[in-house]
Design an enzyme around this catalytic site. Structure first.
Site, short mmCIF file in Angstrom:
data_model
loop_
_atom_site.label_atom_id
_atom_site.label_comp_id
_atom_site.label_asym_id
_atom_site.label_seq_id
_atom_site.Cartn_x
_atom_site.Cartn_y
_atom_site.Cartn_z
N LYS A 34 0.84 -1.21 0.00
CA LYS A 34 0.00 0.00 0.00
C LYS A 34 0.88 1.25 0.00
CE LYS A 34 -0.35 -0.33 5.04
NZ LYS A 34 -1.16 -0.85 6.17
N ARG A 135 -11.11 -0.19 14.29
CA ARG A 135 -10.72 0.69 13.19
C ARG A 135 -11.52 0.27 11.97
NH1 ARG A 135 -4.49 0.91 11.18
NH2 ARG A 135 -5.17 -1.09 10.36
N TYR A 255 16.31 29.75 10.29
CA TYR A 255 15.08 30.43 10.70
C TYR A 255 14.99 30.58 12.22
CZ TYR A 255 12.92 30.28 6.10
OH TYR A 255 12.62 30.47 4.78
N MET A 303 12.49 24.21 4.33
CA MET A 303 11.76 23.43 3.32
C MET A 303 12.71 22.65 2.41
SD MET A 303 9.04 24.71 0.44
CE MET A 303 7.95 25.50 1.61
#
Ligand SMILES: *Cc1c(COP(=O)(O)O)cnc(C)c1O
Length: 368
Positions: A34, A135, A255, A303
């Site tokens: 998957k 689930r 940052y 990023m």
């Protein structure tokens, strides 16, 4: 190259499948592919697993299973965990995909779809039971209602009944035995006697023979992740240095000026960031490797960039590559720095890497 390279070792995936298949025999070892084979590329991974000997494949979505069918051809047995929605019947038929029906509503939808078809061949499928995870899957009373109705499975040809363990990565967790007992009780119904049984993914398969039933469904173990500690590592992530600079004591990096030098520091800026799946939360806890030497990341993950303290590796120059994933730092080790699990590291790996596959030629077991 200014771009990071993700190398995926198909021979290691094949080897991990074989190790699990040997361990779990006589149970069949299937393969869970998957989410694009846990982010590694199902079009390359599924053929490597097939060549190793896997014959049954699981995805989450019917659409993912259709891709596997296109890659592997007609002989593979394909199941999808999420079952089916009413609109999926044509796709399931066209690609010979067996949905694992999860609820009375899905069973009704599957029966209605089968009844409305020109074909009178029953719809191949499996049943998914809830044994405590809450689930997906039929509850015990819902299963009993279906099985006690002589027409409850009309038009359907189920051949597999599964459930899923919530805590199998911890052998000591009492939930394992409770779920195993619930599975035994629910599957004891005579109308299920000819269906194959499957309870375990990687973690359950490692718990021992009682957990393997007819078929095990490993995913993460194939891709080199815990809890399969004996797995061969599968991914290597090599990230080039774009720049190196000397940062004086008192200067800040990145940052938020979140890191400040307390001594003169050589800082390398490398070409990958959170857009490439290098989770921002790992911040300065991540390590990056140059050969055997661990170099600390510093400051915030951007990023597209990560900054690394390379003071201890004076020979490094722009263009040299540092290793973020590989034998020295597994997906689980990096996950630890980011407060997550190896599964999320793999499935987050972005589409910007240059991807290299190696070991695609399957070597038969006898020749290894
Ligand atoms: C994802 C999944 C698996 C595979 O789990 P791993 O822990 O990766 O081995 C097996 N069964 C079900 C139902 C799943 O959702």
């Amino acid at each position: 190259m200014a771009r990071a390279t993700l190398t995926i070792d198909l021979a290691a995936i094949a080897e991990n499948w074989r190790r699990l298949a040997t361990l779990c025999a006589p149970a069949e070892t299937a393969a869970v592919v998957k989410a694009d084979a846990y982010g590694l590329g199902v079009a390359r991974v599924a053929p490597a697993l097939w060549a190793a000997g896997a014959r049954t494949f699981f995805t989450a979505l019917p659409e993912e299973a259709a891709t596997v069918r296109e890659v592997l051809g007609p002989a593979a047995a394909l199941y999808c965990f999420n079952g089916m929605a009413p609109g999926d019947a044509a796709l399931l038929r066209a690609f010979d995909i067996r949905p694992l029906l999860n609820s009375p509503g899905q069973i009704a939808a599957a029966r209605a779809a089968a009844a409305g078809e020109v074909s009178d061949a029953p719809l191949r499928c499996g049943l998914q039971l809830d044994t405590g995870m809450n689930r997906l899957g039929l509850e015990a009373d819902e299963l009993a209602a279906v099985l006690d109705d002589p027409r409850g499975l009309d038009g359907l040809a189920p051949d597999l009944v599964i459930s899923h363990l919530a805590c199998a990565d911890d052998p000591a967790d009492p939930m394992n035995a409770a779920q195993s007992a619930a599975f035994a009780a629910m599957t004891a119904h005579p109308r299920l006697s000819r269906l194959r049984r499957s309870l375990s993914a990687t973690g359950g398969a490692l718990l021992g023979p009682d957990w393997r039933h007819d078929l095990v469904r490993p995913g993460i173990g194939l891709y080199g992740g815990l809890p399969f500690a004996e797995a061969a590592p599968v991914v290597r992530l090599s990230v080039p240095i774009l720049q190196i600079r000397a940062v004086a004591a008192g200067e800040a990096v990145g940052y938020g000026a979140a890191w400040r030098a307390d001594r003169e520091t050589r800082v390398a800026t490398i070409s990958a960031g959170y857009a490439d799946g290098l989770i921002r939360a790992m911040g300065g806890r991540a390590r990056v490797f140059h050969g055997g030497r661990a170099l600390p990341a510093l400051g915030r993950v951007s990023m597209d960039l990560i900054t690394v303290d390379v003071t201890e590796a004076p020979g490094l120059a722009p263009g040299d590559a540092l290793e973020l994933l590989g034998p020295r730092q597994t997906i689980d080790a990096l996950a630890g720095a980011a407060g997550t699990i190896g599964y999320e590291i793999l499935t987050s790996l972005g589409s910007r890497y240059a991807r290299r596959y190696e070991g695609g030629e399957a070597i038969p077991l006898a020749e290894r």
